[in-house]
Enzyme design. Structure first.
Site, short mmCIF file in Angstrom:
data_model
loop_
_atom_site.label_atom_id
_atom_site.label_comp_id
_atom_site.label_asym_id
_atom_site.label_seq_id
_atom_site.Cartn_x
_atom_site.Cartn_y
_atom_site.Cartn_z
CG ASP A 118 15.18 -20.30 53.94
OD1 ASP A 118 15.35 -19.10 53.66
OD2 ASP A 118 14.33 -21.01 53.38
CE LYS B 120 13.29 -16.66 48.45
NZ LYS B 120 12.58 -17.71 49.21
CD GLN C 114 9.66 -20.04 48.66
OE1 GLN C 114 10.82 -19.76 48.36
NE2 GLN C 114 8.92 -19.23 49.41
#
Length: 289
Positions: free
Chosen positions: A121, A54, A98
């Site tokens: 997200d 990422k 994460q």
């Protein structure tokens, strides 16, 4: 003949589109570049790989990124403190924590603590709820990536029977909602299956489109699909063969290839699209600021 859906190539095309939009709406207007924040807890090898990819994607496009890497034994309170810092930091447009998190951390509490306007997200209940109601929101990156693959490949969704394998909040549930919504990228009849579904092949054999995200290498075989089915493989598992490690998807590639009409490979299918959609959400957050 099976046509492979090349996520790497498609991600490159979208990367160019995002770069042009940044040039037009950010750089030319002398605005600050979009900035993605990432919070990583621990040293899980898969999570480290995802986070590094990422960060690299941000570099490829030319946007800013920041990583907060906390020790494995960090407390929930310490994690929440870092989230609050990102919520309050005007230089961070969007950020992610994460997943998965360690067992001593309450994932729901963590997701709830993220500012929905920075939740790139798309996991916060506010964004998830808006998505369910066809309102503007951040969509989960993997689900958005799958939709984009189908759209850009000119694969018709409307009226098709889609079977989703897996019910996680990251992939299974959001993609089942998006595929069935009343939209030109939707109108599919969706069956959501999971680990407790008996005789799962009874459903997959009827499916026009199969989206599998169970994390079980080689789970979906050629015997479980009908001729010409469209197969989207979201599963990514690190498999060891002696001293070598490699990525394997949920699909038994050798038996499905040749029977499916379209198939996403692993690696190089959904993975690159997930990363680029996260960047696209970050750009959206920057333009919304």
């Amino acid at each position: 003949m099976t046509q492979l859906l090349n996520g790497n190539k498609l991600a490159i095309d979208i990367r160019k589109e995002i770069s042009k939009e940044i040039e037009k709406n950010i750089r030319n207007k002398k605005k600050r570049l979009p900035h993605l924040g990432i919070i990583l807890l621990g040293t899980n090898s898969s999570s480290l790989t995802y986070v590094n990819s990422k960060i690299q994607e941000c570099k490829n496009i030319g946007i800013e990124s920041s990583l907060i890497h906390l020790p494995n034994d960090s407390s929930e309170r310490e994690l929440l403190k870092e989230i609050q810092k990102m919520n309050n930091n005007p230089l961070i447009d969007g950020f992610i924590v994460q997943l998965p998190l360690q067992k001593h951390i309450n994932s729901d509490k963590i997701i709830m603590s993220i500012n929905p306007k920075k939740d790139v997200d798309g996991f916060h209940p506010e964004n998830f709820g808006k998505m369910s109601l066809d309102m503007n929101a951040f969509f989960p990156a993997t689900a958005l990536g799958i939709l984009t693959i189908l759209e850009r490949s000119k694969i018709e969704i409307s009226g098709k029977h889609t079977v989703v394998i897996g019910r996680s909040r990251i992939v299974g549930r959001p993609i089942s909602i998006l595929m069935s919504r009343k939209n030109y990228l939707g109108n599919s009849t969706v069956t959501l299956t999971h680990s407790q579904t008996p005789n799962i092949d009874c459903y997959t054999k009827q499916a026009d489109i199969i989206i599998t995200a169970v994390g079980r290498p080689g789970f979906l075989t050629g015997k479980m699909i009908k001729e010409g089915a469209i197969v989207i493989d979201v599963g990514i598992t690190i498999v060891k063969d002696g001293k070598k490690s490699f990525l394997k998807g949920d699909v038994d590639f050798n038996s499905v290839y040749g029977k499916a009409s379209y198939l996403t490979p692993v690696p190089g299918g959904v993975g690159p699209m997930t990363r680029i959609m996260l960047v696209k959400n970050t750009l959206m957050a920057a333009l919304n600021r």
